[in-house]
Design an enzyme around this catalytic site. Structure first.
Site, mmCIF file in Angstrom:
data_model
loop_
_atom_site.group_PDB
_atom_site.id
_atom_site.type_symbol
_atom_site.label_atom_id
_atom_site.label_comp_id
_atom_site.label_asym_id
_atom_site.label_seq_id
_atom_site.Cartn_x
_atom_site.Cartn_y
_atom_site.Cartn_z
ATOM 1 N N ILE A 29 -52.096 -63.418 61.736
ATOM 2 C CA ILE A 29 -52.696 -62.965 60.484
ATOM 3 C C ILE A 29 -53.944 -63.790 60.178
ATOM 4 C CG2 ILE A 29 -51.096 -64.429 59.148
ATOM 5 C CD1 ILE A 29 -51.291 -62.296 56.882
ATOM 6 N N CYS A 30 -54.940 -63.122 59.599
ATOM 7 C CA CYS A 30 -56.176 -63.783 59.153
ATOM 8 C C CYS A 30 -56.900 -64.374 60.365
ATOM 9 C CB CYS A 30 -55.818 -64.833 58.099
ATOM 10 S SG CYS A 30 -57.194 -65.505 57.159
ATOM 11 N N ALA A 31 -57.385 -65.599 60.255
ATOM 12 C CA ALA A 31 -58.079 -66.235 61.371
ATOM 13 C C ALA A 31 -57.132 -66.587 62.506
ATOM 14 C CB ALA A 31 -58.816 -67.489 60.893
ATOM 15 N N GLY A 32 -55.818 -66.494 62.269
ATOM 16 C CA GLY A 32 -54.855 -66.723 63.339
ATOM 17 C C GLY A 32 -55.044 -65.774 64.506
ATOM 18 N N SER B 121 -52.978 -58.902 61.034
ATOM 19 C CA SER B 121 -53.247 -58.579 59.637
ATOM 20 C C SER B 121 -54.444 -59.394 59.162
ATOM 21 C CB SER B 121 -51.996 -58.851 58.793
ATOM 22 O OG SER B 121 -52.133 -58.344 57.487
#
Length: 212
Positions: A117-120, A170
């Site tokens: 999710i996100c920058a992950g 996400s």
């Protein structure tokens, strides 16, 4: 029992981590948080092992364990989850141990789930996952090579490569609930997802089922 490994590092986005961990536990999923070190951290407390993770807004979280690849593989967990937060995501994306772990889950013969999710989602780049539908925080969208099919959607589920793991991605803190509800549905089924959603009392009209 279904089991999930959730990574955390200094700079991890605390909402993405805690919403995911908490909601998975509500679904009866056994969660373990694993700290990914960044050399000699200037943040973590020397009085604890693993050290406290200092998240993106300075919330301190004590992980369950320090990441040990020998104890973190797809033979022991059904899902590997990588939250965002730029500081934590950079650490995880640059970690050879995390890259190898992603590969082991992605290629495991018993189908596993990888959530980012996100920058992950940057870890999909450094782990050199094959091209497929993906999303992330808009701030890192330009980093994705052309072979990824980038989507501006709240949650993207990819089974693009037959026989490989399902990749769930996400966008950020505001999509953490849709993200984790999708993970629960994939791991435990729609009925369990609905069972978890009900007592949480979301406002009327809130979308809680994939696709979002």
């Amino acid at each position: 029992m279904v089991k999930a490994l959730i990574l955390i590092a200094d700079g991890t986005e605390e909402m993405e981590f805690t919403i995911t961990y908490d909601t998975l536990v509500r679904a009866g999923i056994e969660c373990t948080s694993a700290f990914v070190p960044r050399g000699l951290s200037p943040y973590g407390s020397s009085d604890t092992s693993p050290p406290l993770a200092v998240c993106s807004r300075k919330v301190k979280i004590l992980p369950d364990v320090t990441l040990n690849p020998l104890d973190a593989g797809p033979e022991k967990y059904d899902a590997l989850i990588i939250p965002g937060g730029m500081g934590g995501a950079v650490t995880m994306a640059g970690s050879t141990e995390v890259q190898n772990l992603v590969h082991s889950y992605y290629n495991h013969p018993e189908k596993r789930i990888i959530g980012m999710i996100c920058a992950g989602s940057k870890v999909a780049i450094t782990a050199k996952l094959p091209g497929q539908p993906i999303t992330s925080h808009p701030s890192v969208q330009s980093e994705f090579p052309d072979h990824f099919d980038y989507k501006e959607q709240n949650v993207v589920v990819s089974d693009a490569v037959p026989g490989k793991a399902t990749l769930v991605t996400s966008r950020g803190p505001g999509t953490a609930f849709p993200f984790v509800f999708t993970l629960i549905e994939l791991l435990c089924g729609k009925e369990k997802r609905d069972e978890v959603v009900g007592p949480m009392i979301f406002p009327s009209g809130t979308a809680t089922g994939y696709p979002f």
